[in-house]
Design a protein around this motif. Structure first.
Motif, PDB file in Angstrom:
ATOM      1  N   VAL A 112     -16.084  80.225  -7.897  1.00 53.74           N
ATOM      2  CA  VAL A 112     -15.014  79.449  -7.460  1.00 53.74           C
ATOM      3  C   VAL A 112     -13.750  79.537  -8.687  1.00 53.74           C
ATOM      4  CG1 VAL A 112     -13.966  77.308  -6.793  1.00 53.74           C
ATOM      5  CG2 VAL A 112     -16.169  77.949  -6.209  1.00 53.74           C
ATOM      6  N   VAL A 113     -12.678  79.783  -8.328  1.00 51.69           N
ATOM      7  CA  VAL A 113     -11.442  79.728  -8.811  1.00 51.69           C
ATOM      8  C   VAL A 113     -10.307  78.719  -8.254  1.00 51.69           C
ATOM      9  CG1 VAL A 113      -9.596  81.063 -10.373  1.00 51.69           C
ATOM     10  CG2 VAL A 113     -11.705  81.989  -9.779  1.00 51.69           C
ATOM     11  N   VAL A 114      -9.918  77.938  -9.068  1.00 52.01           N
ATOM     12  CA  VAL A 114      -9.022  76.931  -8.746  1.00 52.01           C
ATOM     13  C   VAL A 114      -7.567  77.222  -9.072  1.00 52.01           C
ATOM     14  CG1 VAL A 114      -8.328  74.323  -8.604  1.00 52.01           C
ATOM     15  CG2 VAL A 114     -10.789  75.016  -8.815  1.00 52.01           C
ATOM     16  N   ILE A 115      -6.736  77.219  -8.274  1.00 46.54           N
ATOM     17  CA  ILE A 115      -5.344  77.607  -8.562  1.00 46.54           C
ATOM     18  C   ILE A 115      -4.229  76.496  -8.270  1.00 46.54           C
ATOM     19  CG2 ILE A 115      -3.440  79.200  -8.061  1.00 46.54           C
ATOM     20  CD1 ILE A 115      -5.567  81.166  -8.292  1.00 46.54           C
ATOM     21  N   ILE A 116      -3.623  76.093  -9.292  1.00 52.54           N
ATOM     22  CA  ILE A 116      -2.970  74.714  -9.332  1.00 52.54           C
ATOM     23  C   ILE A 116      -1.456  75.033  -9.126  1.00 52.54           C
ATOM     24  CG2 ILE A 116      -2.177  72.845 -10.934  1.00 52.54           C
ATOM     25  CD1 ILE A 116      -4.968  72.903 -11.871  1.00 52.54           C
ATOM     26  N   GLY A 117      -0.790  74.196  -8.412  1.00 55.92           N
ATOM     27  CA  GLY A 117       0.672  74.473  -8.164  1.00 55.92           C
ATOM     28  C   GLY A 117       1.571  73.404  -8.669  1.00 55.92           C
ATOM     29  N   ALA A 118       1.082  72.682  -9.658  1.00 55.74           N
ATOM     30  CA  ALA A 118       1.895  71.382 -10.126  1.00 55.74           C
ATOM     31  C   ALA A 118       3.016  71.761 -10.547  1.00 55.74           C
ATOM     32  CB  ALA A 118       0.860  70.531 -11.030  1.00 55.74           C
ATOM     33  N   ALA A 119       3.970  70.699 -10.641  1.00 56.67           N
ATOM     34  CA  ALA A 119       5.579  71.295 -11.157  1.00 56.67           C
ATOM     35  C   ALA A 119       5.723  70.808 -12.669  1.00 56.67           C
ATOM     36  CB  ALA A 119       6.480  70.336 -10.149  1.00 56.67           C
ATOM     37  N   GLU A 120       4.515  70.067 -13.156  1.00 61.42           N
ATOM     38  CA  GLU A 120       4.807  69.693 -14.560  1.00 61.42           C
ATOM     39  C   GLU A 120       3.715  69.910 -15.440  1.00 61.42           C
ATOM     40  OE1 GLU A 120       5.792  65.477 -14.580  1.00 61.42           O
ATOM     41  OE2 GLU A 120       7.570  66.013 -15.001  1.00 61.42           O
ATOM     42  N   GLY A 121       3.822  69.957 -16.751  1.00 59.32           N
ATOM     43  CA  GLY A 121       2.522  70.523 -17.617  1.00 59.32           C
ATOM     44  C   GLY A 121       1.538  69.379 -17.505  1.00 59.32           C
ATOM     45  N   TYR A 171      -6.504  78.065 -12.935  1.00 62.90           N
ATOM     46  CA  TYR A 171      -5.035  78.528 -13.418  1.00 62.90           C
ATOM     47  C   TYR A 171      -3.862  78.034 -12.803  1.00 62.90           C
ATOM     48  CZ  TYR A 171      -7.814  82.490 -15.355  1.00 62.90           C
ATOM     49  OH  TYR A 171      -8.712  83.188 -16.346  1.00 62.90           O
ATOM     50  N   HIS A 172      -2.677  78.063 -13.201  1.00 64.37           N
ATOM     51  CA  HIS A 172      -1.531  77.633 -12.575  1.00 64.37           C
ATOM     52  C   HIS A 172      -1.090  78.940 -12.062  1.00 64.37           C
ATOM     53  CE1 HIS A 172       2.449  76.056 -11.798  1.00 64.37           C
ATOM     54  NE2 HIS A 172       2.074  74.951 -11.694  1.00 64.37           N
ATOM     55  N   ILE A 173      -0.397  78.668 -10.717  1.00 68.57           N
ATOM     56  CA  ILE A 173      -0.032  79.927 -10.080  1.00 68.57           C
ATOM     57  C   ILE A 173       1.131  80.868 -10.890  1.00 68.57           C
ATOM     58  CG2 ILE A 173       1.733  78.431  -8.582  1.00 68.57           C
ATOM     59  CD1 ILE A 173       0.010  81.536  -7.248  1.00 68.57           C
ATOM     60  N   CYS A 174       1.779  79.867 -11.724  1.00 72.06           N
ATOM     61  CA  CYS A 174       2.749  80.842 -12.482  1.00 72.06           C
ATOM     62  C   CYS A 174       2.507  81.459 -13.730  1.00 72.06           C
ATOM     63  CB  CYS A 174       3.960  79.857 -12.946  1.00 72.06           C
ATOM     64  SG  CYS A 174       4.956  79.234 -11.422  1.00 72.06           S
ATOM     65  N   GLU A 175       0.910  81.461 -14.134  1.00 68.07           N
ATOM     66  CA  GLU A 175       0.569  82.124 -15.114  1.00 68.07           C
ATOM     67  C   GLU A 175       0.337  83.634 -14.654  1.00 68.07           C
ATOM     68  OE1 GLU A 175      -2.549  79.947 -17.888  1.00 68.07           O
ATOM     69  OE2 GLU A 175      -2.934  79.035 -15.945  1.00 68.07           O
ATOM     70  N   GLU A 178       8.778  84.902  -2.187  1.00 64.99           N
ATOM     71  CA  GLU A 178       9.081  84.043  -1.083  1.00 64.99           C
ATOM     72  C   GLU A 178       8.568  82.563  -1.204  1.00 64.99           C
ATOM     73  OE1 GLU A 178       8.193  85.842   2.861  1.00 64.99           O
ATOM     74  OE2 GLU A 178       7.919  83.869   3.634  1.00 64.99           O
ATOM     75  N   GLN A 179       7.503  82.499  -1.891  1.00 68.10           N
ATOM     76  CA  GLN A 179       6.548  81.370  -1.930  1.00 68.10           C
ATOM     77  C   GLN A 179       7.011  80.787  -3.400  1.00 68.10           C
ATOM     78  OE1 GLN A 179       4.654  80.039   0.601  1.00 68.10           O
ATOM     79  NE2 GLN A 179       5.437  81.497   2.034  1.00 68.10           N
ATOM     80  N   VAL A 180       6.985  81.350  -4.401  1.00 67.84           N
ATOM     81  CA  VAL A 180       6.994  80.715  -5.567  1.00 67.84           C
ATOM     82  C   VAL A 180       8.090  80.739  -6.538  1.00 67.84           C
ATOM     83  CG1 VAL A 180       5.261  80.216  -7.774  1.00 67.84           C
ATOM     84  CG2 VAL A 180       4.559  81.112  -5.646  1.00 67.84           C
ATOM     85  N   SER A 181       8.893  81.936  -6.448  1.00 64.86           N
ATOM     86  CA  SER A 181      10.000  82.385  -7.421  1.00 64.86           C
ATOM     87  C   SER A 181      10.976  81.273  -7.628  1.00 64.86           C
ATOM     88  CB  SER A 181      10.633  83.503  -6.951  1.00 64.86           C
ATOM     89  OG  SER A 181      11.162  83.431  -5.805  1.00 64.86           O
ATOM     90  N   MET A 182      11.337  80.401  -6.596  1.00 68.86           N
ATOM     91  CA  MET A 182      12.533  79.507  -6.579  1.00 68.86           C
ATOM     92  C   MET A 182      11.996  78.294  -7.536  1.00 68.86           C
ATOM     93  SD  MET A 182      13.970  77.029  -3.936  1.00 68.86           S
ATOM     94  CE  MET A 182      13.058  75.728  -4.163  1.00 68.86           C
ATOM     95  N   MET A 183      10.647  77.979  -7.203  1.00 64.14           N
ATOM     96  CA  MET A 183      10.041  76.861  -8.079  1.00 64.14           C
ATOM     97  C   MET A 183       9.751  77.332  -9.460  1.00 64.14           C
ATOM     98  SD  MET A 183      10.133  74.234  -6.872  1.00 64.14           S
ATOM     99  CE  MET A 183       8.902  72.943  -7.872  1.00 64.14           C
ATOM    100  N   GLU A 184       9.475  78.500  -9.961  1.00 63.28           N
ATOM    101  CA  GLU A 184       9.267  79.210 -11.125  1.00 63.28           C
ATOM    102  C   GLU A 184      10.509  79.044 -11.795  1.00 63.28           C
ATOM    103  OE1 GLU A 184       6.790  83.017 -12.464  1.00 63.28           O
ATOM    104  OE2 GLU A 184       8.957  83.436 -12.000  1.00 63.28           O
ATOM    105  N   MET A 185      11.765  79.043 -11.232  1.00 61.30           N
ATOM    106  CA  MET A 185      13.020  79.044 -12.209  1.00 61.30           C
ATOM    107  C   MET A 185      13.187  77.517 -12.684  1.00 61.30           C
ATOM    108  SD  MET A 185      16.302  80.272  -9.955  1.00 61.30           S
ATOM    109  CE  MET A 185      15.589  81.300  -8.948  1.00 61.30           C
TER     110      MET A 185
END
Lengths: 105, 511
Positions: free
Chosen positions: A19-28, A59-63, A77-84
């Motif tokens: 199992v790998v968990v992918i996190i999408g939280a917006a803060e460290g 992992y975090h999705i932005c890693e 489409e899904q992540v790049s805006m938040m990555e900014m």
């Protein structure tokens, strides 16, 4: 709480090493908290993972390790805006720290 | 013709004992860990009424201070009490807990609430002097009863105690022997919501100067469900509060959509007025006892005052276009649809840029965005970050992706088009609406042209769907610039009329 239960169920069903968990939280801090929950156990002592050290890969999705596995168009489409707007360096630091301390796989 | 934003009122209720006895963080802790360190420490971290009145974000909420004042006062405000702050402001008031209990009792139509005699006599002196309390309301206040009778009902009949300064001063009785939907706890929660909604309605009448009989419809958009076991969320909080506020010409109904409900309700109300169904519709909400002290554990852990100690309420009057007040643009609302997708990009696109595209506007053409205006003084120590700032950054980032902004402009955009949040974390209360009072003022004085109000809701909490929810609407200076699409629709109308005339002429020729 519900997510903790689902993560625990998946780990039981497929084996924690699969199992790998992918996190999408917006803060460290929030990402670190979620990562700690699925590795060392729920630090808030509130959910089903209290005292349960699953040690899952997380992992975090932005890693880069995860980002490079995702189709570029989907990521755009899904992540790049938040990555900014995220402090990706801080998130990576938090995630690295948790992985090196608690990850078993 | 668009409806207009005629005015709005904003009220807070200081609720320290309700926080301890009714807030779910505390009630849960009492069940799970009754001897917890948190519960024993909590009373030391509660604020006094004077502290709550002197708290800058609360003064912004009632309109005595502005969002600009807040931004100028640093990044924390619990440590900067205002001198000489007043409980009353241009938009409403901060009501002390004891007066609110009397209002709750007056709002009780089924003899379920009683207050202790000495407490009641003491409060009544001040309640009678309240500028908005009239004979109609005073007539609904019951005489106080002996403390022994109160203790008996609390101890033997499962009533909820009403506490003030940590002392038992009254009860709310259960309204049914078996039905949990009418338990004392639920009745307490619903009466608190009804009473704070009523208070907001009373202030709205004062703020707008509208005659009570002119309000034709009220929409309540709070988060409580009132009903019995056969219709748990039956309603109708709107009509119940309107009755106490003396709006005898009004009907009403409730809209529930979690934190997004207020924005949904304004869109409904604006459409009801624009369509000509009614001339004056009020959107109103009372506060939530459940959410009091929601992040109390984090606040106490960080040795901060427990700042989620007020219930919020508001009321907004939407009326037929008067040629002066800001318009609500009914044809250009944003909505997160079932198929929109849940990524932040998809959400911001649906709520912000879809309606702007429809109007032919750019992201920077909105002077001020009002998304969820949670006060960061409350959310940051709880690890939830600065919610409005996160929203502004997302809007700006979408602007970058669309080529409307440069990446280096993100921070400047958030400062110019955003605001620091000042609303208490009461779910539906922060959701965009708290800016409406200032938005009207700013547009009437020509300082800004238009604002977008954005409501968002977490539907998963009800376990019926995992979908996200949100809607948005634009408020614009009366007679402000018309979008390109309006011109197109005028052309279309002219074409249709010309075509009809030709058809009519042709048909007459045949006859």
């Amino acid at each position: 709480m519900e997510n903790q239960k689902r993560v625990k169920d998946f780990a039981d069903q497929y084996g924690p090493e699969h199992v790998v968990v992918i996190i999408g939280a917006a803060e460290g801090e929030a990402a670190g908290l979620a990562a700690e929950t699925v590795t060392a156990g729920d630090p808030t002592f509130a959910g089903p993972l209290t005292g349960v050290s699953l040690g899952l890969c997380v992992y975090h999705i932005c890693e880069d390790a995860v980002k490079n596995e995702v189709d570029d168009d989907v990521y755009d489409e899904q992540v790049s805006m938040m990555e900014m707007v995220l402090d990706v360096d801080e998130i990576v630091r938090e995630m690295d720290a948790i992985r090196s301390q608690y990850c078993k796989y | 013709m668009n409806s207009v934003l005629k005015g709005s009122s904003f009220v807070l209720v200081h609720s320290p004992d309700m926080l301890v006895h009714s807030g779910t963080t505390q009630t849960t802790e009492r069940i799970v860990n009754p001897s917890s360190e948190y519960l024993s420490k909590l009373p030391k971290y509660l604020r006094s009424f004077d502290d709550v009145v002197a708290y800058l974000p609360n003064q912004v909420y009632i309109g005595s201070k502005t969002p600009d004042d807040l931004a100028a006062a640093g990044s924390t405000w619990y440590d900067k009490p205002l001198k000489g702050a007043n409980r009353f402001g241009p938009f409403g008031e901060i009501m002390p807990q004891d007066e609110f209990y009397m209002l709750m009792q007056a709002c009780d139509a089924f003899d379920l609430v009683r207050l202790e005699k000495a407490f009641s006599d003491d409060v009544k002196v001040r309640f009678e002097k309240h500028p908005l309390v009239d004979e109609h309301l005073l007539a609904m206040v019951s005489d106080g009863i002996d403390i022994g009778d109160i203790m008996k009902v609390v101890n033997e009949e499962h009533a909820e105690g009403i506490y003030h300064d940590d002392k038992l001063v009254g009860y709310v009785k259960k309204a049914h022997d078996i039905d949990i939907n009418l338990s004392a706890h639920v009745i307490f929660e619903n009466l608190a919501s009804k009473a704070s909604c009523t208070l907001a309605l009373m202030h709205l009448i004062k703020v707008t100067g509208i005659s009570k009989n002119s309000v034709e419809y009220v929409i309540d958009c709070s988060e409580e469900a009132c009903g019995d076991m056969n219709q748990r969320g039956g309603g109708n909080m709107a009509k119940a509060a309107a009755e106490i506020a003396g709006l005898s010409g009004a009907s009403g109904a409730d809209i529930r959509a979690f934190c997004a409900a207020p924005a949904h309700a304004v869109i409904h109300a604006a459409a009801l007025v624009a369509s000509g169904t009614y001339d004056n519709v009020v959107v109103a909400a009372g506060g939530s006892t459940a959410k009091l002290g929601m992040n109390g554990k984090d606040h106490v852990k960080k040795e901060l005052p427990v700042m989620e100690d007020v219930m919020g309420g508001f009321a907004v009057l939407i009326s037929k276009n008067d040629g002066k007040s800001p318009e609500i643009l009914s044809a250009f609302t944003g909505k997160h649809s079932v198929g929109s997708g849940s990524s932040p990009q998809a959400v911001i696109t649906a709520l912000v840029t879809d309606p702007l595209d429809k109007m032919g506007l750019k992201i920077a053409d909105i002077d001020k965005y009002s998304p969820e205006m949670q006060n960061p003084d409350l959310t940051k120590p709880a690890g939830a970050g600065d919610v409005p700032l996160a929203n502004y950054k997302m809007i700006a980032a979408l602007g970058v992706k669309r080529g409307e902004l440069d990446r280096t402009d993100i921070n400047a955009f958030t400062e110019k088009h955003g605001m620091i949040g000042w609303a208490p974390t009461q779910g539906h209360i922060p959701s965009g609406i708290p800016y409406l009072g200032f938005a009207r003022n700013e547009m009437m004085s020509g300082n800004i042209e238009r604002s977008m109000i954005i409501g968002k809701g977490s539907l998963f909490l009800g376990r019926m769907t995992n979908l996200f929810d949100g809607v948005s609407f634009i408020v614009q200076k009366n007679g402000g610039a018309r979008p390109a699409s309006d011109a197109v629709s005028e052309d279309t109308i002219k074409r249709l009329i010309a075509q009809s005339m030709r058809e009519l002429a042709a048909s007459m020729g045949v006859e």
